[in-house]
Design a protein around this motif. Structure first.
Motif, PDB file in Angstrom:
ATOM      1  N   HIS A  75      12.870  10.283   6.815  1.00 45.62           N
ATOM      2  CA  HIS A  75      13.419  10.597   5.498  1.00 45.62           C
ATOM      3  C   HIS A  75      14.821   9.986   5.396  1.00 45.62           C
ATOM      4  O   HIS A  75      15.828  10.678   5.502  1.00 45.62           O
ATOM      5  CB  HIS A  75      13.458  12.114   5.278  1.00 45.62           C
ATOM      6  CG  HIS A  75      12.092  12.719   5.305  1.00 45.62           C
ATOM      7  ND1 HIS A  75      11.190  12.528   4.299  1.00 45.62           N
ATOM      8  CD2 HIS A  75      11.468  13.472   6.242  1.00 45.62           C
ATOM      9  CE1 HIS A  75      10.076  13.166   4.593  1.00 45.62           C
ATOM     10  NE2 HIS A  75      10.221  13.738   5.775  1.00 45.62           N
TER      11      HIS A  75
ATOM     12  N   THR B  51       0.830  -1.208   0.000  1.00 43.99           N
ATOM     13  CA  THR B  51       0.000   0.000   0.000  1.00 43.99           C
ATOM     14  C   THR B  51       0.861   1.254   0.000  1.00 43.99           C
ATOM     15  O   THR B  51       0.598   2.210  -0.726  1.00 43.99           O
ATOM     16  CB  THR B  51      -0.924   0.005   1.225  1.00 43.99           C
ATOM     17  OG1 THR B  51      -1.684  -1.196   1.224  1.00 43.99           O
ATOM     18  CG2 THR B  51      -1.843   1.197   1.216  1.00 43.99           C
ATOM     19  N   THR B  52       1.909   1.252   0.815  1.00 44.96           N
ATOM     20  CA  THR B  52       2.801   2.399   0.869  1.00 44.96           C
ATOM     21  C   THR B  52       3.504   2.609  -0.471  1.00 44.96           C
ATOM     22  O   THR B  52       3.615   3.731  -0.957  1.00 44.96           O
ATOM     23  CB  THR B  52       3.841   2.210   1.982  1.00 44.96           C
ATOM     24  OG1 THR B  52       3.161   1.965   3.202  1.00 44.96           O
ATOM     25  CG2 THR B  52       4.723   3.422   2.129  1.00 44.96           C
ATOM     26  N   TYR B  53       3.939   1.524  -1.071  1.00 46.44           N
ATOM     27  CA  TYR B  53       4.623   1.638  -2.358  1.00 46.44           C
ATOM     28  C   TYR B  53       3.666   2.099  -3.458  1.00 46.44           C
ATOM     29  O   TYR B  53       4.005   2.967  -4.258  1.00 46.44           O
ATOM     30  CB  TYR B  53       5.255   0.297  -2.737  1.00 46.44           C
ATOM     31  CG  TYR B  53       5.991   0.342  -4.040  1.00 46.44           C
ATOM     32  CD1 TYR B  53       7.212   0.992  -4.153  1.00 46.44           C
ATOM     33  CD2 TYR B  53       5.460  -0.248  -5.182  1.00 46.44           C
ATOM     34  CE1 TYR B  53       7.886   1.047  -5.347  1.00 46.44           C
ATOM     35  CE2 TYR B  53       6.125  -0.198  -6.379  1.00 46.44           C
ATOM     36  CZ  TYR B  53       7.343   0.449  -6.463  1.00 46.44           C
ATOM     37  OH  TYR B  53       8.002   0.499  -7.652  1.00 46.44           O
ATOM     38  N   ALA B  54       2.468   1.548  -3.491  1.00 43.06           N
ATOM     39  CA  ALA B  54       1.522   1.895  -4.553  1.00 43.06           C
ATOM     40  C   ALA B  54       1.006   3.322  -4.412  1.00 43.06           C
ATOM     41  O   ALA B  54       0.727   3.987  -5.409  1.00 43.06           O
ATOM     42  CB  ALA B  54       0.357   0.913  -4.541  1.00 43.06           C
ATOM     43  N   SER B  55       0.889   3.816  -3.181  1.00 40.13           N
ATOM     44  CA  SER B  55       0.362   5.164  -2.989  1.00 40.13           C
ATOM     45  C   SER B  55       1.442   6.237  -3.127  1.00 40.13           C
ATOM     46  O   SER B  55       1.119   7.423  -3.153  1.00 40.13           O
ATOM     47  CB  SER B  55      -0.280   5.281  -1.609  1.00 40.13           C
ATOM     48  OG  SER B  55       0.710   5.190  -0.608  1.00 40.13           O
ATOM     49  N   ARG B  56       2.688   5.833  -3.170  1.00 41.34           N
ATOM     50  CA  ARG B  56       3.827   6.756  -3.238  1.00 41.34           C
ATOM     51  C   ARG B  56       3.803   7.757  -2.092  1.00 41.34           C
ATOM     52  O   ARG B  56       4.215   8.905  -2.224  1.00 41.34           O
ATOM     53  CB  ARG B  56       3.873   7.473  -4.576  1.00 41.34           C
ATOM     54  CG  ARG B  56       4.071   6.527  -5.727  1.00 41.34           C
ATOM     55  CD  ARG B  56       4.175   7.253  -7.018  1.00 41.34           C
ATOM     56  NE  ARG B  56       4.247   6.278  -8.097  1.00 41.34           N
ATOM     57  CZ  ARG B  56       4.972   6.452  -9.169  1.00 41.34           C
ATOM     58  NH1 ARG B  56       5.665   7.547  -9.325  1.00 41.34           N
ATOM     59  NH2 ARG B  56       4.999   5.536 -10.101  1.00 41.34           N
ATOM     60  N   MET B  57       3.293   7.311  -0.976  1.00 41.88           N
ATOM     61  CA  MET B  57       3.214   8.143   0.216  1.00 41.88           C
ATOM     62  C   MET B  57       4.608   8.296   0.843  1.00 41.88           C
ATOM     63  O   MET B  57       5.367   7.337   0.873  1.00 41.88           O
ATOM     64  CB  MET B  57       2.280   7.475   1.223  1.00 41.88           C
ATOM     65  CG  MET B  57       2.092   8.208   2.519  1.00 41.88           C
ATOM     66  SD  MET B  57       0.933   7.376   3.606  1.00 41.88           S
ATOM     67  CE  MET B  57       1.818   5.895   3.999  1.00 41.88           C
ATOM     68  N   ARG B  58       4.916   9.482   1.309  1.00 39.80           N
ATOM     69  CA  ARG B  58       6.201   9.701   1.966  1.00 39.80           C
ATOM     70  C   ARG B  58       6.079   9.241   3.416  1.00 39.80           C
ATOM     71  O   ARG B  58       5.137   9.580   4.117  1.00 39.80           O
ATOM     72  CB  ARG B  58       6.600  11.164   1.926  1.00 39.80           C
ATOM     73  CG  ARG B  58       7.064  11.628   0.565  1.00 39.80           C
ATOM     74  CD  ARG B  58       7.673  12.999   0.732  1.00 39.80           C
ATOM     75  NE  ARG B  58       8.706  13.372  -0.140  1.00 39.80           N
ATOM     76  CZ  ARG B  58       9.923  12.858  -0.240  1.00 39.80           C
ATOM     77  NH1 ARG B  58      10.279  11.866   0.494  1.00 39.80           N
ATOM     78  NH2 ARG B  58      10.821  13.352  -1.061  1.00 39.80           N
TER      79      ARG B  58
END
Length: 100
Positions: A96, A85-92
């Motif tokens: 960092h 989900t994190t990868y598909a949404s490109r969420m930061r």
């Protein structure tokens, strides 16, 4: 490993044959990496010759974890869903951390 298992129906023997084949492959790759100056193409980088060996060195010890995950897939379902989900949404993410 599959031909050995199909002929003998012994999973332990097939596993041992696979590990032995990996050992022989690693020994040949290590020897060829250090003897690269004698080869026809001496400009091959040492890292390119040793990278398959490093892959084996990392993959074999971790394979026990993979087999454990396949035995109880519910344990890995939540982390896998979070990662995908994190990868598909490109969420930061909040940390960092530089990568690559």
């Amino acid at each position: 490993m599959v031909p050995v298992y199909e002929r003998t129906r012994d999973a332990n023997l097939a596993w041992h044959i696979g590990i032995f084949a990996s050992l022989v492959s690693g020994a040949v790759q290590t020897a060829s990496a250090f003897l690269r100056r004698l080869a026809a193409a001496p400009r091959t980088p040492l890292a390119a010759l040793l990278s398959p060996l490093a892959g084996l060195a990392m993959g074999v010890p971790v394979s026990g974890l993979y087999f454990g995950i396949f035995q109880i897939p519910e344990v890995a379902l939540l982390p896998a869903l979070i990662l995908l989900t994190t990868y598909a949404s490109r969420m930061r993410l909040p940390l960092h951390i530089p990568s690559g």
